[in-house]
Design a protein around this motif. Structure first.
Motif, PDB file in Angstrom:
ATOM      1  N   ASP A 116       0.842  -1.192   0.000  1.00 44.56           N
ATOM      2  CA  ASP A 116       0.000   0.000   0.000  1.00 44.56           C
ATOM      3  C   ASP A 116       0.888   1.256   0.000  1.00 44.56           C
ATOM      4  OD1 ASP A 116      -2.491   1.174   0.028  1.00 44.56           O
ATOM      5  OD2 ASP A 116      -2.369   1.548   2.189  1.00 44.56           O
ATOM      6  N   ARG A 117       1.891   1.241   0.842  1.00 40.07           N
ATOM      7  CA  ARG A 117       2.793   2.384   0.964  1.00 40.07           C
ATOM      8  C   ARG A 117       3.532   2.648  -0.352  1.00 40.07           C
ATOM      9  NH1 ARG A 117       6.760   2.709   6.133  1.00 40.07           N
ATOM     10  NH2 ARG A 117       4.829   2.664   7.288  1.00 40.07           N
ATOM     11  N   LEU A 118       3.820   1.578  -1.088  1.00 40.16           N
ATOM     12  CA  LEU A 118       4.551   1.731  -2.349  1.00 40.16           C
ATOM     13  C   LEU A 118       3.623   1.808  -3.563  1.00 40.16           C
ATOM     14  CD1 LEU A 118       7.427  -0.715  -1.484  1.00 40.16           C
ATOM     15  CD2 LEU A 118       7.769   1.638  -2.185  1.00 40.16           C
ATOM     16  N   GLY A 119       2.319   1.911  -3.273  1.00 37.34           N
ATOM     17  CA  GLY A 119       1.346   2.070  -4.363  1.00 37.34           C
ATOM     18  C   GLY A 119       1.192   0.834  -5.228  1.00 37.34           C
ATOM     19  N   LEU A 120       1.311  -0.344  -4.596  1.00 38.40           N
ATOM     20  CA  LEU A 120       1.260  -1.576  -5.376  1.00 38.40           C
ATOM     21  C   LEU A 120       0.055  -2.463  -5.033  1.00 38.40           C
ATOM     22  CD1 LEU A 120       5.030  -2.508  -4.930  1.00 38.40           C
ATOM     23  CD2 LEU A 120       3.975  -1.828  -7.081  1.00 38.40           C
ATOM     24  N   SER A 121      -0.825  -1.956  -4.173  1.00 43.63           N
ATOM     25  CA  SER A 121      -1.933  -2.798  -3.675  1.00 43.63           C
ATOM     26  C   SER A 121      -2.732  -3.438  -4.800  1.00 43.63           C
ATOM     27  CB  SER A 121      -2.870  -1.958  -2.810  1.00 43.63           C
ATOM     28  OG  SER A 121      -2.156  -1.485  -1.715  1.00 43.63           O
ATOM     29  N   ARG A 122      -2.979  -2.666  -5.852  1.00 49.51           N
ATOM     30  CA  ARG A 122      -3.832  -3.188  -6.928  1.00 49.51           C
ATOM     31  C   ARG A 122      -3.111  -4.235  -7.773  1.00 49.51           C
ATOM     32  NH1 ARG A 122      -2.044  -0.374 -11.441  1.00 49.51           N
ATOM     33  NH2 ARG A 122      -0.534   1.162 -10.770  1.00 49.51           N
ATOM     34  N   LEU A 123      -1.828  -4.423  -7.540  1.00 46.22           N
ATOM     35  CA  LEU A 123      -1.055  -5.355  -8.379  1.00 46.22           C
ATOM     36  C   LEU A 123      -0.764  -6.684  -7.681  1.00 46.22           C
ATOM     37  CD1 LEU A 123       1.584  -2.789  -9.683  1.00 46.22           C
ATOM     38  CD2 LEU A 123      -0.515  -3.480 -10.811  1.00 46.22           C
ATOM     39  N   CYS A 124      -1.347  -6.880  -6.492  1.00 45.36           N
ATOM     40  CA  CYS A 124      -1.023  -8.053  -5.661  1.00 45.36           C
ATOM     41  C   CYS A 124      -1.043  -9.375  -6.418  1.00 45.36           C
ATOM     42  CB  CYS A 124      -2.009  -8.163  -4.516  1.00 45.36           C
ATOM     43  SG  CYS A 124      -1.592  -7.082  -3.185  1.00 45.36           S
ATOM     44  N   GLY A 125      -2.059  -9.547  -7.263  1.00 40.78           N
ATOM     45  CA  GLY A 125      -2.257 -10.840  -7.912  1.00 40.78           C
ATOM     46  C   GLY A 125      -1.508 -10.995  -9.229  1.00 40.78           C
ATOM     47  N   ARG A 126      -0.818  -9.957  -9.647  1.00 41.01           N
ATOM     48  CA  ARG A 126      -0.124 -10.034 -10.951  1.00 41.01           C
ATOM     49  C   ARG A 126       1.212 -10.765 -10.833  1.00 41.01           C
ATOM     50  NH1 ARG A 126      -0.453  -4.347 -14.130  1.00 41.01           N
ATOM     51  NH2 ARG A 126      -2.670  -3.961 -13.906  1.00 41.01           N
ATOM     52  N   THR A 127       1.650 -11.302 -11.956  1.00 38.64           N
ATOM     53  CA  THR A 127       2.997 -11.883 -11.986  1.00 38.64           C
ATOM     54  C   THR A 127       3.971 -10.820 -12.522  1.00 38.64           C
ATOM     55  OG1 THR A 127       2.457 -12.827 -14.127  1.00 38.64           O
ATOM     56  CG2 THR A 127       2.335 -14.305 -12.236  1.00 38.64           C
ATOM     57  N   PRO A 128       5.242 -10.959 -12.223  1.00 38.67           N
ATOM     58  CA  PRO A 128       6.204  -9.898 -12.586  1.00 38.67           C
ATOM     59  C   PRO A 128       6.208  -9.526 -14.061  1.00 38.67           C
ATOM     60  CG  PRO A 128       7.212 -11.415 -11.063  1.00 38.67           C
ATOM     61  CD  PRO A 128       5.869 -11.992 -11.396  1.00 38.67           C
ATOM     62  N   GLU A 129       5.920 -10.489 -14.945  1.00 32.31           N
ATOM     63  CA  GLU A 129       5.991 -10.174 -16.379  1.00 32.31           C
ATOM     64  C   GLU A 129       4.955  -9.125 -16.785  1.00 32.31           C
ATOM     65  OE1 GLU A 129       5.272 -13.638 -18.728  1.00 32.31           O
ATOM     66  OE2 GLU A 129       3.312 -14.004 -17.844  1.00 32.31           O
ATOM     67  N   ASN A 130       3.949  -8.927 -15.929  1.00 32.30           N
ATOM     68  CA  ASN A 130       2.909  -7.952 -16.250  1.00 32.30           C
ATOM     69  C   ASN A 130       3.108  -6.616 -15.530  1.00 32.30           C
ATOM     70  OD1 ASN A 130       1.383  -9.747 -17.931  1.00 32.30           O
ATOM     71  ND2 ASN A 130       0.804 -10.815 -16.063  1.00 32.30           N
ATOM     72  N   LEU A 131       4.337  -6.361 -15.078  1.00 34.79           N
ATOM     73  CA  LEU A 131       4.611  -5.107 -14.365  1.00 34.79           C
ATOM     74  C   LEU A 131       5.578  -4.243 -15.168  1.00 34.79           C
ATOM     75  CD1 LEU A 131       5.349  -6.528 -10.785  1.00 34.79           C
ATOM     76  CD2 LEU A 131       3.157  -5.682 -11.632  1.00 34.79           C
ATOM     77  N   SER A 132       5.505  -2.934 -14.926  1.00 34.28           N
ATOM     78  CA  SER A 132       6.485  -2.033 -15.563  1.00 34.28           C
ATOM     79  C   SER A 132       7.797  -2.100 -14.782  1.00 34.28           C
ATOM     80  CB  SER A 132       5.951  -0.613 -15.552  1.00 34.28           C
ATOM     81  OG  SER A 132       5.955  -0.130 -14.223  1.00 34.28           O
ATOM     82  N   GLY A 133       8.854  -1.502 -15.324  1.00 35.37           N
ATOM     83  CA  GLY A 133      10.158  -1.516 -14.658  1.00 35.37           C
ATOM     84  C   GLY A 133      10.093  -0.902 -13.264  1.00 35.37           C
ATOM     85  N   GLY A 134       9.407   0.229 -13.152  1.00 32.07           N
ATOM     86  CA  GLY A 134       9.293   0.905 -11.857  1.00 32.07           C
ATOM     87  C   GLY A 134       8.523   0.064 -10.854  1.00 32.07           C
ATOM     88  N   GLU A 135       7.445  -0.562 -11.340  1.00 32.09           N
ATOM     89  CA  GLU A 135       6.641  -1.414 -10.448  1.00 32.09           C
ATOM     90  C   GLU A 135       7.455  -2.608  -9.964  1.00 32.09           C
ATOM     91  OE1 GLU A 135       2.293  -0.401 -12.496  1.00 32.09           O
ATOM     92  OE2 GLU A 135       3.451  -2.139 -13.159  1.00 32.09           O
ATOM     93  N   LYS A 136       8.217  -3.187 -10.892  1.00 34.88           N
ATOM     94  CA  LYS A 136       9.048  -4.340 -10.508  1.00 34.88           C
ATOM     95  C   LYS A 136      10.028  -3.954  -9.400  1.00 34.88           C
ATOM     96  CE  LYS A 136       9.068  -6.733 -14.945  1.00 34.88           C
ATOM     97  NZ  LYS A 136       9.777  -6.954 -16.181  1.00 34.88           N
ATOM     98  N   GLN A 137      10.649  -2.789  -9.558  1.00 38.86           N
ATOM     99  CA  GLN A 137      11.637  -2.395  -8.561  1.00 38.86           C
ATOM    100  C   GLN A 137      10.980  -2.089  -7.221  1.00 38.86           C
ATOM    101  OE1 GLN A 137      14.452  -3.209  -7.901  1.00 38.86           O
ATOM    102  NE2 GLN A 137      15.758  -2.038  -9.278  1.00 38.86           N
ATOM    103  N   ARG A 138       9.755  -1.562  -7.249  1.00 37.89           N
ATOM    104  CA  ARG A 138       9.026  -1.330  -6.001  1.00 37.89           C
ATOM    105  C   ARG A 138       8.701  -2.653  -5.315  1.00 37.89           C
ATOM    106  NH1 ARG A 138       5.993   3.735  -5.585  1.00 37.89           N
ATOM    107  NH2 ARG A 138       6.891   5.156  -7.094  1.00 37.89           N
ATOM    108  N   VAL A 139       8.303  -3.645  -6.123  1.00 38.88           N
ATOM    109  CA  VAL A 139       7.999  -4.968  -5.550  1.00 38.88           C
ATOM    110  C   VAL A 139       9.273  -5.554  -4.930  1.00 38.88           C
ATOM    111  CG1 VAL A 139       7.230  -7.319  -6.051  1.00 38.88           C
ATOM    112  CG2 VAL A 139       6.125  -5.406  -7.186  1.00 38.88           C
ATOM    113  N   ALA A 140      10.386  -5.407  -5.639  1.00 41.15           N
ATOM    114  CA  ALA A 140      11.660  -5.932  -5.117  1.00 41.15           C
ATOM    115  C   ALA A 140      11.997  -5.263  -3.785  1.00 41.15           C
ATOM    116  CB  ALA A 140      12.774  -5.696  -6.131  1.00 41.15           C
ATOM    117  N   LEU A 141      11.696  -3.973  -3.709  1.00 41.52           N
ATOM    118  CA  LEU A 141      11.957  -3.230  -2.476  1.00 41.52           C
ATOM    119  C   LEU A 141      11.033  -3.707  -1.350  1.00 41.52           C
ATOM    120  CD1 LEU A 141      13.808  -0.907  -1.655  1.00 41.52           C
ATOM    121  CD2 LEU A 141      11.979   0.668  -2.227  1.00 41.52           C
ATOM    122  N   ALA A 142       9.749  -3.873  -1.690  1.00 44.31           N
ATOM    123  CA  ALA A 142       8.776  -4.359  -0.698  1.00 44.31           C
ATOM    124  C   ALA A 142       9.180  -5.744  -0.205  1.00 44.31           C
ATOM    125  CB  ALA A 142       7.383  -4.400  -1.329  1.00 44.31           C
TER     126      ALA A 142
END
Lengths: 350, 273
Positions: A116-142
């Protein structure tokens, strides 16, 4: 929080030589250096992923030198995200929690808070291939933070991102660092990242530490001509005789008598003008324009002064005034305070 | 000035035409070379002959044994070959090239030699063979022996395929997993293995397909109980071509069926990944 003492190792032709480093609790520390200088090797050594020959590593007061990576309580974030492609975003984030005694309920709650803090809540169920570069790095950070690590190790976390994503993630990193009181060691070769995030930094070159200190100190007061060049102090003048820097053809300027070694000057601190009427305490040198070029939105000129070539940043006013064609005579001015002494013997190959 | 374009045209067009003819002709010939004998074999037996063969208990038993022993060999390859494939993909060590050559050896050596070699090691004249016999394990003329032979000849196909699969899993994923607290075993089972599962499935297909077609090594170790290729050979030598053809057709169809099924499985695995 991290104390590396006398770390040495050899990997083929490359060798880390007696690297020592201290990152304080809650500190954002930047490890800078050119490609192939050993930044990532230091990071992976701290993470326990590389076998070294000599040295000690303490993390959070614990000697982890002999511990495998999984028992060091450090989380690693790579430049290329390294998300697990067969797991969803949420599964990636909660991956390591079970190994750190975090209950599934607590882990899920914390993971959701982080997402939620990293603005990724809506992406919980997605797999990495469906994320942008910035989103991927946020997930890696989370994912790295969800394990409650003692230390977060970042390997050029922003360098693969588009400028827009890079700014966003830089802000997110800064906020997380302040809010969660994280201890972060970040490897980077990007000055903007280092200057905007880190409070202290180190410069490494060819497996050796060149300088460790406050970030401003490294950028303003480099201790070797290599660090000076690395942090963008493109103008380095040898002190030719006591109290004097001669540039050739009778051009030169006075320096303190005690100065031995070289004087370094940032291009941003050199003023270019066609009029020599500069304040009395300024050093003013005659030069001829050799070239004018732009790097992104900034403009620079290289001017021949005596036998030396001086690089200066050009401001809008100077550009608008014109007269910067190759061969045009100009005056280069700077205040003595902007000159930084790089002492002799600080740089073996200098 | 005129001669130049004409020469250029001749030099450019004619070899190009020959090249295309060569490509098309060789493609057609190779495909025909593979498909024609198989199609002719499939088309040879009459329906009555096929039905009679399908009711033949000996045929059903031998085909069943072939499938069972090949499947067992590929499962053995999965269990025992996977760690070796992982070590070869991830570790650098002295003598690695020798180990890799040793794994490829079963592909290179004549198949009857494989049978002879296994019998030499596990025969009753050898201490190892005597230990096996004392333990109740009999290689000569047994399903155990057949499975051992099929495992031997199919293993290189499994290990090489899975080794490539492991090499394609980035080491950084394993590094991150370790830094997140997962030990080597958890990292292997939670990260590396799932990402390599398609390669493992393909490796099993190749191992099983290779095992299903083995004759030379099996016939040395175990003429009885008969696997399908041995039965087909026996019928060919005893009764002639027409009597062996229906068994050959069944073997071809079983091979194609297994190949098709596992290909579909591996495809869906890829889509999931």
């Amino acid at each position: 929080m991290i104390r590396v003492s006398g770390l040495s190792l050899r990997l083929g032709d490359f060798a880390l030589q007696d690297v020592s480093l201290h990152v304080r609790p809650g500190e954002f520390f930047a490890l800078m250096g050119p490609t192939g200088s050993g930044k990532t090797v230091v990071l992976e050594s701290i993470a326990g992923l590389i076998q070294w020959q000599r040295g000690e590593i303490h993390i959070a007061g614990r000697d982890v030198t002999a511990l495998p990576p999984e028992r060091r309580r450090v989380s690693l974030v790579y430049q290329d995200h390294a998300l697990f492609p067969h797991l969803t975003v949420l599964e990636n984030v909660i991956f390591g929690q079970r190994y750190h005694g975090i209950s599934p309920a607590d882990g899920l709650r914390e993971a959701n808070e982080l997402l939620d803090r990293l603005g990724l809540s809506r992406l919980c169920g997605r797999t990495p291939e469906n994320l942008s570069g910035g989103e991927k790095q946020r997930v890696a950070l989370a994912r790295a933070l969800a394990c409650r690590p003692n230390v977060v190790l970042l390997d050029e976390p922003l360098s693969s991102l588009d400028p827009q994503f890079r700014d966003d993630l830089r802000s997110a990193l800064k906020t997380l660092h302040m809010q969660m009181n994280l201890t972060v060691l970040m490897v980077t070769h990007d000055f903007v990242d280092a200057l905007s995030l880190a409070s202290r930094a180190a410069v490494i070159r060819g497996g050796r530490m060149e300088q460790v200190g406050q970030i401003d100190e490294i950028f303003r007061q480099p201790r070797s001509t290599f660090v000076a060049a690395f942090v963008g102090m493109k103008n380095v003048f040898r002190v030719t005789s006591p109290g004097l820097c001669e540039l050739g053809n009778g051009v030169g300027f006075a320096v303190p008598d005690a100065a031995h070694g070289a004087m370094a000057l940032r291009p941003e601190d050199v003023f270019v003008t066609r009029n020599p009427d500069l304040p009395g305490n300024w050093i003013c040198l005659p030069a001829k324009i050799r070239s004018v070029r732009h790097e992104g939105f900034s403009w620079f000129t290289e001017a021949v002064c005596g036998h030396a070539v001086i690089t200066a940043a050009l401001d809008r006013q100077c550009l608008m005034a014109g007269g910067l064609e190759p061969g045009s005579p100009v005056w280069l001015g700077f205040t003595p305070e902007r000159l930084h002494l790089v002492p002799d013997g600080s740089d073996e190959t200098g | 000035m005129r001669a130049f374009p004409a020469t250029e045209g001749r030099a450019g067009v004619l070899p190009g035409l020959i090249f295309h003819l060569w490509v098309v002709t060789s493609c057609v010939l190779v495909l025909l070379f593979i498909a024609a004998p198989l199609a002719r074999t499939i088309a040879s037996p009459t329906l009555e002959q096929m039905l009679a063969t399908l009711r033949d208990a000996d045929v059903l038993r031998s085909v069943g044994l072939s499938i069972w022993a090949s499947a067992l060999a590929s499962v053995l390859a999965l269990i025992l070959g996977t760690p070796l494939a992982y070590v070869l993909a991830r570790r650098t060590f002295r003598g690695k090239k020798i180990v890799e050559s040793l794994i490829d050896l079963p592909i290179m050596i004549p198949h009857p030699v494989v049978g002879i070699a296994l019998l030499t090691l596990a025969g009753r004249n050898n201490w190892f063979g005597r230990i096996l016999t004392d333990m109740g394990v009999n290689i000569m003329g047994s399903i155990t022996g057949i499975t051992a032979v099929l495992f031997f000849v199919g293993l290189p196909f499994y290990i090489n395929t899975v080794k490539n699969g492991f090499e394609n899993v980035p080491v950084r994923l394993e590094n991150v997993s370790r830094s997140l607290g997962a030990g080597p075993s958890a990292t292997f089972f939670r990260i590396t293995l799932p990402l390599c599962s398609r390669s493992m499935l393909v490796g099993m297909i190749m191992c099983m397909a290779r095992a299903l077609s083995e004759f030379g090594a099996v016939v040395i170790v175990a003429y009885h109980p008969m696997v399908a290729p041995v039965l087909m050979y026996e019928r060919f030598t005893a009764y002639g071509l027409s009597y062996s053809q229906p068994v050959a057709v069944i073997l071809i169809l079983v091979s194609l069926l297994f190949f098709f099924l596992l290909r579909v499985l591996s495809k869906s695995e890829k889509e999931e990944a």
